[in-house]
Design a protein around this motif. Structure first.
Motif, PDB file in Angstrom:
ATOM      1  N   ARG A   1      -3.702   4.355  -4.173  1.00 25.74           N
ATOM      2  CA  ARG A   1      -2.758   5.095  -3.342  1.00 25.74           C
ATOM      3  C   ARG A   1      -2.137   4.264  -2.220  1.00 25.74           C
ATOM      4  NH1 ARG A   1      -1.140  10.205  -3.339  1.00 25.74           N
ATOM      5  NH2 ARG A   1      -2.566  11.409  -4.570  1.00 25.74           N
ATOM      6  N   PRO A   2      -2.928   3.386  -1.585  1.00 26.57           N
ATOM      7  CA  PRO A   2      -2.312   2.587  -0.504  1.00 26.57           C
ATOM      8  C   PRO A   2      -1.204   1.663  -0.999  1.00 26.57           C
ATOM      9  CG  PRO A   2      -4.729   2.436  -0.435  1.00 26.57           C
ATOM     10  CD  PRO A   2      -4.368   3.134  -1.710  1.00 26.57           C
ATOM     11  N   LEU A   3      -1.226   1.321  -2.282  1.00 23.06           N
ATOM     12  CA  LEU A   3      -0.265   0.340  -2.794  1.00 23.06           C
ATOM     13  C   LEU A   3       0.817   0.921  -3.682  1.00 23.06           C
ATOM     14  CD1 LEU A   3      -2.735  -2.555  -3.704  1.00 23.06           C
ATOM     15  CD2 LEU A   3      -1.241  -2.384  -1.717  1.00 23.06           C
ATOM     16  N   LEU A   4       0.599   2.126  -4.188  1.00 24.22           N
ATOM     17  CA  LEU A   4       1.533   2.677  -5.161  1.00 24.22           C
ATOM     18  C   LEU A   4       1.994   4.081  -4.783  1.00 24.22           C
ATOM     19  CD1 LEU A   4      -0.404   1.812  -8.467  1.00 24.22           C
ATOM     20  CD2 LEU A   4       1.631   0.641  -7.603  1.00 24.22           C
ATOM     21  N   SER A   5       3.276   4.351  -5.039  1.00 25.26           N
ATOM     22  CA  SER A   5       3.763   5.718  -4.866  1.00 25.26           C
ATOM     23  C   SER A   5       3.405   6.482  -6.130  1.00 25.26           C
ATOM     24  CB  SER A   5       5.282   5.705  -4.689  1.00 25.26           C
ATOM     25  OG  SER A   5       5.895   5.346  -5.914  1.00 25.26           O
TER      26      SER A   5
END
Ligand code: HEC
Length: 111
Positions: A89-93
């Motif tokens: 989640r921190p890296l991908l929408s």
């Protein structure tokens, strides 16, 4: 036969354009290149460079047979608690995770 070669290359390029246009809607091409890079570098470190598995389970279209893209996208975003599969989640929408899920389910990108 340089002609034939040029035609083959041209055909190959339009195939790629067709293929990515169909499912990469809304995600800029530069970003999809980054996502592919991420799949090999980051996901590949556990799932194998060709997604055939390692510490992580195989993610080939065969192995994922019948899996639903939304479910896979959810797993990618949330991770699998209690296993090595982290949350991305921190890296991908959400649409990027869905793009990756759809990418994994397609067989055309496999060698
Ligand atoms: C640190 C190791 C690790 C990394 C990095 C990793 N995974 Fe995983 N992944 C796992 C493990 C282990 C599992 C199996 C979890 C289980 O036992 O259910 C898994 C499971 C999955 C599943 C579910 C497969 C199925 O058959 O249900 C998907 C989809 C997935 N990972 C995608 C990814 C993607 C996409 C990335 C990169 C953005 C990634 N993983 C990065 C370790 C990793």
């Amino acid at each position: 036969m340089p002609d034939l070669r040029a035609r083959l290359v041209g055909g190959f390029i339009s195939l790629i354009a067709l293929g990515s246009g169909a499912f990469a809607e809304g995600i800029p091409e530069a970003r999809t290149a980054e996502l592919e890079h991420m799949l090999i570098q980051d996901c590949g470190s556990c799932h194998g460079l060709t997604m055939k598995g390692g510490l992580g389970s195989p993610l080939t279209p065969d192995a994922l047979d019948g899996a639903d893209a939304d479910t896979l996208a959810y797993i990618i975003l949330e991770g699998v608690p209690g296993t090595a599969m982290p949350s991305w989640r921190p890296l991908l929408s959400e649409s990027e995770a869905l793009w990756i899920a759809q990418y994994l389910l397609k067989s055309e990108h496999q060698e």
